[in-house]
Design a protein around this motif. Structure first.
Motif, short mmCIF file in Angstrom:
data_model
loop_
_atom_site.label_atom_id
_atom_site.label_comp_id
_atom_site.label_asym_id
_atom_site.label_seq_id
_atom_site.Cartn_x
_atom_site.Cartn_y
_atom_site.Cartn_z
N SER A 175 0.84 -1.19 0.00
CA SER A 175 0.00 0.00 0.00
C SER A 175 0.88 1.24 0.00
CB SER A 175 -0.90 -0.02 1.24
OG SER A 175 -1.57 1.21 1.39
N ALA A 176 0.75 2.06 -1.04
CA ALA A 176 1.43 3.37 -1.13
C ALA A 176 2.90 3.27 -0.75
CB ALA A 176 0.72 4.39 -0.24
N ILE A 177 3.61 2.31 -1.34
CA ILE A 177 4.97 2.05 -0.88
C ILE A 177 5.91 3.23 -1.09
CG2 ILE A 177 5.59 0.87 -3.02
CD1 ILE A 177 7.19 -0.80 -0.42
N GLU A 178 5.83 3.89 -2.26
CA GLU A 178 6.75 5.01 -2.50
C GLU A 178 6.47 6.17 -1.54
OE1 GLU A 178 7.59 6.23 -6.51
OE2 GLU A 178 7.23 4.20 -7.29
N ALA A 179 5.18 6.42 -1.26
CA ALA A 179 4.83 7.48 -0.32
C ALA A 179 5.35 7.16 1.08
CB ALA A 179 3.32 7.68 -0.29
N ARG A 180 5.32 5.90 1.45
CA ARG A 180 5.81 5.48 2.76
C ARG A 180 7.34 5.61 2.83
NH1 ARG A 180 2.09 1.89 5.66
NH2 ARG A 180 0.10 1.87 4.54
N ALA A 205 -1.99 15.63 -6.40
CA ALA A 205 -0.78 16.24 -5.85
C ALA A 205 0.20 15.17 -5.39
CB ALA A 205 -1.14 17.16 -4.70
N GLU A 206 -0.30 14.15 -4.72
CA GLU A 206 0.56 13.08 -4.23
C GLU A 206 1.27 12.37 -5.37
OE1 GLU A 206 1.44 11.70 -1.08
OE2 GLU A 206 0.82 13.73 -0.57
N LEU A 207 0.54 12.08 -6.42
CA LEU A 207 1.10 11.32 -7.53
C LEU A 207 2.06 12.15 -8.38
CD1 LEU A 207 -2.10 9.37 -8.67
CD2 LEU A 207 -0.20 8.52 -7.29
N ALA A 208 1.84 13.46 -8.44
CA ALA A 208 2.61 14.30 -9.36
C ALA A 208 3.76 15.06 -8.72
CB ALA A 208 1.67 15.30 -10.05
N LEU A 209 3.70 15.33 -7.42
CA LEU A 209 4.60 16.33 -6.84
C LEU A 209 5.67 15.78 -5.90
CD1 LEU A 209 1.90 19.06 -6.06
CD2 LEU A 209 3.24 18.73 -8.16
N GLY A 210 5.67 14.49 -5.67
CA GLY A 210 6.59 13.92 -4.68
C GLY A 210 8.05 13.99 -5.05
N TYR A 211 8.33 14.17 -6.34
CA TYR A 211 9.73 14.21 -6.78
C TYR A 211 10.04 15.53 -7.49
CZ TYR A 211 9.20 9.23 -5.87
OH TYR A 211 8.94 8.01 -5.27
N GLY A 212 9.58 16.61 -6.89
CA GLY A 212 9.94 17.93 -7.40
C GLY A 212 9.08 18.43 -8.53
N GLY A 213 8.03 17.70 -8.89
CA GLY A 213 7.17 18.12 -9.99
C GLY A 213 6.46 19.42 -9.69
N SER A 214 6.08 20.13 -10.75
CA SER A 214 5.38 21.40 -10.59
C SER A 214 4.13 21.38 -11.47
CB SER A 214 6.31 22.56 -10.95
OG SER A 214 5.70 23.80 -10.63
N VAL A 215 3.78 22.50 -12.05
CA VAL A 215 2.55 22.62 -12.84
C VAL A 215 2.54 21.62 -13.99
CG1 VAL A 215 1.25 24.15 -14.36
CG2 VAL A 215 2.13 25.02 -12.19
N GLY A 216 3.67 21.47 -14.67
CA GLY A 216 3.76 20.55 -15.80
C GLY A 216 3.47 19.12 -15.39
N ALA A 217 3.96 18.74 -14.21
CA ALA A 217 3.72 17.38 -13.71
C ALA A 217 2.25 17.16 -13.41
CB ALA A 217 4.56 17.13 -12.46
N LEU A 218 1.58 18.18 -12.85
CA LEU A 218 0.15 18.07 -12.58
C LEU A 218 -0.63 17.89 -13.87
CD1 LEU A 218 -0.27 20.83 -9.83
CD2 LEU A 218 -0.59 18.37 -9.51
N LYS A 219 -0.27 18.66 -14.89
CA LYS A 219 -0.95 18.54 -16.18
C LYS A 219 -0.74 17.15 -16.78
CE LYS A 219 -0.95 23.41 -17.58
NZ LYS A 219 -0.43 24.41 -18.55
N ALA A 220 0.52 16.66 -16.70
CA ALA A 220 0.84 15.35 -17.25
C ALA A 220 0.06 14.25 -16.53
CB ALA A 220 2.33 15.09 -17.14
N MET A 221 -0.24 14.48 -15.26
CA MET A 221 -0.99 13.51 -14.46
C MET A 221 -2.49 13.63 -14.72
SD MET A 221 -0.30 11.00 -12.44
CE MET A 221 1.39 11.35 -12.00
N GLY A 222 -2.89 14.61 -15.54
CA GLY A 222 -4.29 14.75 -15.92
C GLY A 222 -5.10 15.68 -15.04
#
Length: 649
Positions: free
Chosen positions: A391-396, A446-463
Motif C-alpha cells: 500500500s502506497a509504498i513510495e509514499a511510505r 498532488a501526491e502522484l505528481a509532486l513527490g519528486y519535485g514536480g510542478s505545474v507541468g507534472a500536474l498537467k501530465a498527471m491529468g
C-alpha cells in the motif's frame, strides 16, 4: 575448472523476439550451431556442432556442475537453450544457481542491456563484430525460398563456407567481449545477496504462469470480427477506402472542418470533446480500431509453452537506474486495468463469442477485451491465485527517509494518504466520500505528481486539468503540497547538494542514511539496504535554467546512450523507487523460502499460485509486510485477495 565463459549460436524457425527463449527452445527444429567457451579465462574455443564436432566431456559435465561458475551475457538464453541441448524435458531447466549474467552485472553499474552497447561504452578492444546481425539473419533464421537458392528455406554451413568461417569468428569474439566486460566490471563485484535475488528471479521465470488459451483464442477471434465490423461501419459512414489509414482519415476529418494535427490517442480524445454526428462516430471507431492492448492476446499465443505456461516475462534489473524489474514479451508491467463488475460473465461471453451480447451489455467489444486481458492469466488446476501488493509504498518510503512525521503517523494509523494530504494542504478535514470529499482528488493528484519535485507541468501530465482542476489552481496546489511537506522538500535539496559535492570534489558524503561516493568514474549512491545505484561518468554541468547541475551518461528517453541532466528530486525518485524494489525483492525471497510459488510480480504486487485449501491472504500479507532490518521505523503494509483468474481488486 572454476569458471566457464560461454556464448552459443542457435537455429529455430520460431521468432525469438516474439516468442522469448523458453518457447523458442521448444521449437521442433531448434538446434545449437556453435558453442564458444573459455575455461578459467583462458583461450576461447569454438565447437562447430552444426558440422558434427562434439563438446568435450568435461565441458558437458561443467554445465551441470554447481561448483563451476558459468558466465555469459544474458545468461537466461544460454541456460534455457542448453537445457534443451542436454535433453531436459520441456518445462524443466538447468538450475540457475551456478549461472552468472554479465548483462546483469553491467546493469548494476548503469550500463546498457546490450553486449554491443556495453562494449562501445567501455571502449573495449574486444568489441562485438558488427557483421553479426547479417550472419545471424543468414544462419539462425529461415530464409526465403528462391530459384537462386534452390528453393531452400534454411541456410547451412555448406551453402556459404566463407560466411560460416566468419560466423565462427563472430562467436569467438562474443566470448572474448563478454570476458573483457567481466574484467572491466570486476572492480565492482555484485553482492552475494543480489546474485541470490537474480537466481530466484530465474526460478520464477522458469516456473512461469499459466494462460487460459481457450479464452485467448476466442478473444482474438472476437477482436477480428469486431474490428471487421468497425472497419465496415467506418467505410459506410465516411466513404473512406481504408479507415485504418491515418492519411485518409486525417484528410476526411479536415474535409469535415476539423483542425487535425495528428491521430494520436490524445489528439483523438481532444477532438471527441466537441465532435458530433458522423465525425464523433468515426473518431470513436478510430479509437476502437487503434486499440493496441488487445495485441497482448497475440503476444500470449506467441509466448505460451507446450505446457500452457508463459515464461520469461520478467527482466531482472530491467530498469538499470534503480534496479527495478521490468516486463518482457507480454509486458505485464502495463496491463490495462479492469473495471467491469462481472468479469466472469464477460469472460464467458467472449468464450462463446457472443459479440452481439457483448455490444448490447458493454457497448464496445475492444474495451471489454482490453479489460479482460488480466483474466487470461490463470492458476493451474487445483490452485488459486493469492495476489498481494504494498500500500502506497513510495509514499511510505519517502516519508521514512525525510522523517515527514505527519505522513508517517497517517500510515501507522492506517489512514488514507490522499485525504490526509488534502487535509494538510487545505487545512480542513477531508473524508473519502464524506466531509470535503471533493478535495481528495486534488490530494491524490498532488501526491502522484509532486513527490519528486514536480510542478505545474507534472500536474498537467498527471491529468489535473482533464479532471477539472482549473489552470489557475495548479501553482497554488504545488505550493500547498510543498508547504505541507517541508521535510520532503529539504530531502530533495540535501540530496542535490550531496551529489554536487561528491561529483565536484570526488569525496564521499553521507546524509539521510545514504552514502555518496565517486569511484573510477562512477557516482555511487549506497542505499540503507547496502545496494548501490550507479551513474556513469558524472560531471558538473549547466541546466536549462542556467543553474549548476550534475550530468551523467545513460540510456535516455530515446533509448540512446547520451548525457543526462539530473538534480536532487530526480535522484530522490531513483532512491525511493530503488528502496521500494529492495523491499519487494526481500519479500519475494521470504515468500519463496516459505514454500510459496510466485508465478509473476508486477510493480509492487506479487501473484502466488497456491494449492486450494492451503495458506491464506492474511499470512501472505503479513510476510510481505515485514520491515527489513535495514529499514527500522519504516511502516509497511501489504493487502491481498484471492481470485480464480488474475485481476485487480
Amino acid at each position: 575448472m572454476e569458471t566457464l565463459s560461454i556464448d552459443i549460436e542457435t537455429y529455430a524457425s520460431c521468432d525469438l523476439t516474439k516468442s522469448g527463449v523458453y518457447r523458442y527452445a521448444e521449437s521442433d527444429d531448434f538446434e545449437v550451431l556453435l558453442f564458444g567457451y573459455a575455461v578459467d579465462g583462458g583461450d576461447v574455443q569454438v565447437v562447430d556442432i552444426a558440422c558434427g564436432e562434439k563438446l568435450p566431456d568435461e565441458i558437458i559435465a561443467a554445465l551441470t556442475d554447481e561448483s563451476v561458475k558459468k558466465f555469459t551475457f544474458n545468461a537466461q538464453f544460454e541456460r534455457v537453450c542448453l537445457s534443451r541441448f542436454l535433453g531436459y524435458p520441456k518445462g524443466e531447466y538447468l538450475s540457475p544457481d551456478s549461472w552468472f549474467c554479465t548483462m546483469v552485472w553491467a546493469a548494476t553499474l548503469g550500463l546498457p542491456l546490450s553486449l554491443e552497447k556495453v562494449g562501445a561504452v567501455l571502449g573495449l578492444e574486444e568489441q562485438k563484430l558488427t557483421v553479426g546481425k547479417d550472419l545471424i539473419r543468414y544462419f539462425c533464421k529461415p530464409c526465403e525460398p528462391t530459384a537462386a537458392n534452390g528453393c531452400r528455406t534454411r541456410n547451412k554451413p555448406q551453402h556459404a563456407p566463407d560466411k560460416w568461417s566468419l560466423f565462427k569468428a563472430y562467436n569467438k569474439r562474443d566470448v572474448e567481449a563478454e570476458m573483457a566486460i567481466q574484467r572491466k566490471v570486476s572492480a565492482f563485484p555484485v553482492s552475494a545477496e543480489e546474485w541470490e535475488n537474480y537466481h530466484l528471479d530465474q526460478r520464477i521465470n522458469d516456473l512461469g504462469i499459466a494462460l487460459d488459451m481457450d479464452f485467448v483464442d476466442h478473444a482474438i477471434s472476437c477482436d477480428e470480427v469486431s474490428s471487421k465490423r468497425a472497419e465496415e461501419k467506418a467505410k459506410s459512414l465516411s466513404g473512406i477506402e481504408n479507415p485504418n489509414s491515418p492519411a485518409q482519415l486525417k484528410a476526411w476529418l479536415i474535409e469535415q472542418g476539423q483542425c487535425v494535427e495528428s491521430l494520436s490517442k490524445a489528439e483523438v480524445a481532444r477532438l471527441l470533446k466537441d465532435a458530433s454526428g458522423n465525425v464523433e462516430e468515426i473518431l470513436r471507431l478510430r479509437q476502437e480500431l487503434a486499440k493496441s492492448s488487445v495485441k497482448k492476446y497475440l503476444a500470449m499465443k506467441s509466448v505460451v509453452c507446450a505446457d500452457g505456461r508463459a515464461r520469461g516475462l520478467i527482466q531482472f534489473y530491467g530498469a538499470n537506474r534503480t534496479g527495478r524489474y521490468s516486463g518482457r514479451l507480454i509486458q505485464v508491467q502495463n496491463l490495462p486495468q479492469n473495471h467491469l463488475s462481472d468479469l466472469g460473465s464477460a469472460r464467458q461471453a467472449v468464450k462463446v463469442e457472443d459479440i452481439s451480447g457483448i455490444e448490447r451489455q458493454y457497448d464496445n467489444v475492444s474495451n471489454v477485451l482490453s479489460e479482460l486481458i488480466r483474466t487470461a492469466f490463470i492458476p493451474k488446476p487445483g490452485s488459486r491465485f493469492i495476489v498481494a501488493d504494498y500500500s502506497a509504498i513510495e509514499a511510505r518510503v519517502i516519508a521514512w527517509y525525510a522523517k515527514e512525521d505527519w505522513r508517517i503517523k497517517v500510515f501507522e494509523e492506517g489512514g488514507d494518504i490522499y485525504c490526509a494530504s488534502a487535509s494538510q494542504m487545505f487545512k480542513v478535514p477531508v473524508v473519502k466520500n464524506g466531509v470535503n470529499g471533493h478535495l481528495r482528488q486534488k490530494g491524490k493528484i498532488a501526491e502522484l505528481a509532486l513527490g519528486y519535485g514536480g510542478s505545474v507541468g507534472a500536474l498537467k501530465a498527471m491529468g489535473a486539468t482533464a479532471m477539472g482542476i482549473p489552470e489557475e489552481e495548479l501553482k497554488p496546489l504545488v505550493n500547498a503540497w510543498r508547504n505541507s511537506n517541508p521535510n520532503i522538500t529539504k530531502f530533495w535539496w540535501a540530496v542535490d547538494r550531496a551529489t554536487k559535492y561528491t561529483v565536484s570534489t570526488k569525496r564521499p558524503y553521507e546524509c539521510y542514511g545514504l552514502k555518496f561516493s565517486y569511484e573510477k568514474g562512477i557516482l555511487f549512491i549506497q542505499l540503507p539496504s547496502g545496494r548501490r545505484l550507479a551513474y556513469v561518468r558524472p560531471r558538473m554541468g549547466v541546466n536549462n535554467y542556467g543553474g549548476e547541475c550534475v550530468t551523467y551518461e545513460g540510456l535516455g528517453g530515446t533509448k540512446k546512450w547520451e548525457r543526462i541532466e539530473s538534480y536532487g528530486p530526480k535522484f530522490v525518485e531513483n532512491i525511493v523507487q530503488a528502496t521500494a524494489r529492495d523491499i519487494l525483492a526481500g519479500a519475494i525471497k521470504r515468500l519463496w523460502y516459505k514454500g510459496y510459488r510466485i508465478t509473476m510480480h508486477v510493480h509492487d504486487e506479487v501473484v502466488l499460485e497456491v494449492p486450494n485449501g492451503k495458506s491464506s491472504v492474511d499470512e501472505v500479507s503479513r510476510i510481505m509486510g515485514e520491515t527489513p532490518e535495514w529499514a527500522a521505523g519504516l511502516c509497511l503494509r501489504a493487502d491481498g485477495y484471492e481470485c480464480e483468474f488474475y485481476r485487480k481488486e
